[in-house]
Design a protein around this motif. Structure first.
Motif: not given
Length: 391
Positions: A264-266, A268-270, A273, A357
């Motif tokens: 799930e975001e956020p 998922c984007s991390q 990247r 993260t």
């Protein structure tokens, strides 16, 4: 893992060959038209050099799933009396960013002002080439030339150009004949590049800096894709004929993308990247040169893939993965590097991410490896598949 690679990741060499040939012809037409429009640009304007450089996974034999996305560098030509002078953007941008000063062979004079006003920004009291202004000029120049290309190619394919702010333009190619097998719609990212010599280029960085600051407009990234291709060629010569190193990279990219479906975001984007394709490729380069290349024979696929996952896990926990080319003194002498790369300061590719993260990504990476068979079965189902975001 072998079945996952064969059924979902492996790209048909036949289809990929057709796609690359078609992309090359269409891009050559566009670059030729853009160069023809700028044959007399005057001494104070940018122009296209007339060639292009194929980069990325499609040209390095580790493309996965479908040959529908390609990256092309389009070298630009500065006015004849100006030379680029890149230097690290210390404190002005992310780690590894550069700013590009300009040196006038005859000194800065009044005749240089129009170019400086059109393509430069002031930074620390000096005029620097602006990546944002160059990118906007490049997009407009290509858009003006698209009409001639569209007319010449209308029986073979339909072409269009799209652009997002701060991103290189994308050329969309939709075949309308049997010229390309399988009728694959292709997207080609056209990246304007400032040549530095020795197969090195400056390319625009996305403007992630604070708004109102001139720094983001002045930031560039160093592109050493040609040297990456040379290193891959040297490794192919030294490794066993049935080496699995590229297959390991493909499978790890495939597992990364499948695992993303359940996040799930956020985060998922991390996840995407942190574990970018460039980070995965850098980890592979570093691991390959640590041990005997004979150990990468295809019969040891699972062992080497696990080594790569554990190496990445350790890098994430230590929050350090150094860029393979910038300031790396351990590259084999057989892979000749230009002086600029050897003398550059080392760059940590993970410096932009905080510790929690990276710890969470490390945990999920190990979890993904342990549960790989379950993840492959579960998230390969069509109802789970979501489109992977473009780079």
């Amino acid at each position: 893992l072998e079945r996952f690679h064969a059924r979902q990741l492996r790209v048909s060499p036949h289809v990929l060959g057709h796609s690359k040939a078609h992309v090359g012809r269409v891009v050559a037409e566009l670059v030729r038209a853009a160069k023809a429009q700028g044959l007399q640009p005057g001494p104070l304007a940018l122009s296209l050099r007339g060639d292009f450089v194929r980069i990325g996974s499609a040209y390095e034999q580790h493309k996965v799933r479908s040959p529908d996305c390609f990256d092309i560098l389009v070298p630009l030509r500065l006015p004849p009396h100006l030379e680029p002078q890149p230097r690290p953007a210390d404190g002005l941008g992310p780690c590894g960013a550069f700013v590009c000063g300009l040196r006038a062979r005859d000194g800065w004079t009044r005749r240089c002002r129009p170019f400086a006003e059109g393509f430069c920004v002031e930074l620390q009291g000096r005029s620097h080439l602006s990546s944002g202004l160059v990118l906007r000029w490049f997009q407009g120049h290509l858009q003006r030339c698209l009409g001639a290309v569209r007319y010449r190619l209308q029986e073979r394919c339909r072409v269009s150009l799209s652009a997002c702010p701060g991103q290189p333009p994308t050329l969309h190619i939709l075949p309308c004949s049997d010229y390309v097998c399988c009728h694959i719609s292709m997207a080609v990212r056209l990246i304007p590049a400032i040549p530095l010599g020795d197969a090195l280029y400056l390319t625009a960085l996305p403007p992630d800096g604070p708004r109102g600051s001139p720094a983001p407009e002045a930031l560039w990234g160093l592109n050493a894709s040609r040297h990456e291709q040379r290193l891959l060629g040297w490794l192919k010569e030294q490794a066993p004929a049935a080496s699995c190193h590229l297959k390991c990279l493909q499978i790890l990219k495939g597992l990364r993308d499948l695992r993303r479906q359940g996040l799930e975001e956020p985060f998922c984007s991390q996840w995407g990247r942190v574990l970018s394709s460039y980070v995965l490729k850098t980890a592979l380069f570093s691991l390959l040169l640590q041990g005997p290349l004979e150990a990468w024979d295809e019969q040891f696929l699972v062992e080497r893939l696990e080594d790569l996952v554990l190496y990445l896990r350790d890098c994430l926990r230590k929050q350090v993965l150094m860029d393979f080319f910038l300031g790396n003194a351990s590259i084999p002498e057989a892979v000749a590097l230009p002086r600029f790369l050897k003398e550059a300061g080392p760059v940590n590719l993970l410096s932009a991410f905080d510790g929690p993260t990276l710890d969470l990504v490390a945990f999920q990476l190990i979890s993904t490896w342990i549960q790989a068979p379950h993840i492959i079965r579960m998230y390969s189902s069509p109802r789970f598949v979501r489109p992977v975001p473009a780079p």
